[in-house]
Design an enzyme around this catalytic site. Structure first.
Site, PDB file in Angstrom:
ATOM      1  N   ASP A  30       0.821  -1.225   0.000  1.00 28.03           N
ATOM      2  CA  ASP A  30       0.000   0.000   0.000  1.00 28.03           C
ATOM      3  C   ASP A  30       0.853   1.272   0.000  1.00 28.03           C
ATOM      4  O   ASP A  30       0.592   2.200   0.777  1.00 28.03           O
ATOM      5  CB  ASP A  30      -0.931   0.041   1.220  1.00 28.03           C
ATOM      6  CG  ASP A  30      -1.629  -1.276   1.495  1.00 28.03           C
ATOM      7  OD1 ASP A  30      -1.925  -1.993   0.533  1.00 28.03           O
ATOM      8  OD2 ASP A  30      -1.872  -1.581   2.682  1.00 28.03           O
ATOM      9  N   GLU A 200     -11.156  -0.952  -3.415  1.00 28.65           N
ATOM     10  CA  GLU A 200     -10.474  -0.228  -2.336  1.00 28.65           C
ATOM     11  C   GLU A 200      -9.348   0.609  -2.937  1.00 28.65           C
ATOM     12  O   GLU A 200      -9.189   0.712  -4.151  1.00 28.65           O
ATOM     13  CB  GLU A 200      -9.900  -1.234  -1.325  1.00 28.65           C
ATOM     14  CG  GLU A 200      -8.896  -2.193  -1.941  1.00 28.65           C
ATOM     15  CD  GLU A 200      -8.560  -3.369  -1.040  1.00 28.65           C
ATOM     16  OE1 GLU A 200      -9.304  -3.629  -0.079  1.00 28.65           O
ATOM     17  OE2 GLU A 200      -7.542  -4.040  -1.311  1.00 28.65           O
TER      18      GLU A 200
END
Length: 318
Positions: A30, A200
């Site tokens: 991420d 997401e």
């Protein structure tokens, strides 16, 4: 024979030295890439089982190739309400301070403690302290789990927070001090902007006065994780899906997704920072941070990104 051996050594040396992906060792996911004061920074998730994922490291570089690790810029001892699973950091500079947004505790319903928090520091490498003493968002709005936040500064100086898991994405307008939100004209705080196939990991940038909204699709633990995008005239959408631009390459790595974009000001260079899983790994948490070049066609559409082991060459900012 000696000349041949020397040539072979040189070829092997440069072949090995050109392997710039992953950009730094360790399991990190991420990644949020950004530029502060002529230095590249990457803020990733420490990729581990949730009960071990309780801190953030950061990495800085002058050239996108050589990286310095800054350990534990913040951990759950500084964020008292965060007990486990801090991840997906997003950072921005505002009024000479650095604000790190993050998800914590992986809450599954409104009665749990957790959600999206904010930490603050006076320098990019921290240490960071809790800005609010509580989550900024701790409830499910429009079906969006409060995770995977991205803070975006618009051309007029307004700050927006895009976030959301469970296939829903919201946007909210932040107060200038990041202590809460400013309602939209219709009175709503959280506006749903979910595009087709969204899962997401939202991200936004501006190019040629167009708003490029990006997100991750597929399951984060599987090989089909990927990145798609839309283009809009407004930071509030609508965001109509154009297509997928980042995905696995069965000959390089799987699970390529949850990205960010670095754009050195005054250039047309764009670098996509993302995580992926080596072909040798089956553990979902075995994710590494990589950087590759992102390019556009003549109409402004993003070309499919080729994920590589070579990565990018040195690109100093000074």
């Amino acid at each position: 024979m000696k000349n041949f051996c020397l040539l072979y050594f040189i070829i092997c040396f440069f072949s090995i030295s050109a392997q710039n992906n992953p950009v730094f060792p360790g399991w990190y996911a991420d990644p949020e890439g950004i530029i502060f004061e002529n230095t590249y920074w990457v803020y990733p998730t420490y990729s581990a089982p949730y009960d071990q994922q309780v801190f953030f490291d950061a990495f800085s570089s002058d050239d996108l190739v050589n990286w310095t690790k800054h350990e534990r810029i913040v951990d759950t001892s500084a964020i008292k309400w965060a007990k486990r699973a801090v991840w997906a950091p997003s950072i921005i500079k505002n009024q000479d301070q650095y604000f790190l947004f993050f998800g914590a505790n992986d809450i599954q319903h409104d009665n749990e403690v957790g959600g999206i928090g904010v930490a603050v520091a006076s320098v990019p490498e921290g240490p960071y302290k809790d800005h609010l003493g509580k989550p900024l968002i701790d409830k499910f709005h429009n079906g969006a789990q409060p995770i995977d936040q991205f803070v975006f500064k618009d051309k007029d100086g307004s700050f927006y927070l895009y976030y959301g898991g469970w296939r829903h994405c919201n946007v909210a307008k932040l107060k200038d001090d990041f202590t809460g939100f400013i309602p939209f004209e219709d009175g709503r705080i959280f506006k749903e902007v979910t595009p087709e196939n969204y899962v997401e990991g939202p991200f936004m940038f501006i190019r040629n006065d167009k708003y490029y909204f990006m997100w991750s699709e597929g399951g984060w633990g599987g090989p089909d994780y990927s990145v798609a995008y839309a283009i809009s005239e407004s930071p509030l959408g609508p965001f109509k899906r154009i297509g997928k631009i980042l995905k696995q390459d069965p000959e390089v790595a799987t699970g390529a997704g949850h990205h960010s974009v670095i754009h050195p000001e005054g250039t047309d260079k764009y670098f996509i920072v993302y995580h992926r899983r080596p072909l040798t790994e089956t553990d979902p948490n075995s994710r590494e941070t990589c950087i590759d070049l992102m390019e556009f066609d003549d109409t402004g559409l993003i070309k499919p990104v080729k994920i590589t082991r070579q990565g990018v060459t040195a690109y100093p900012l000074k």
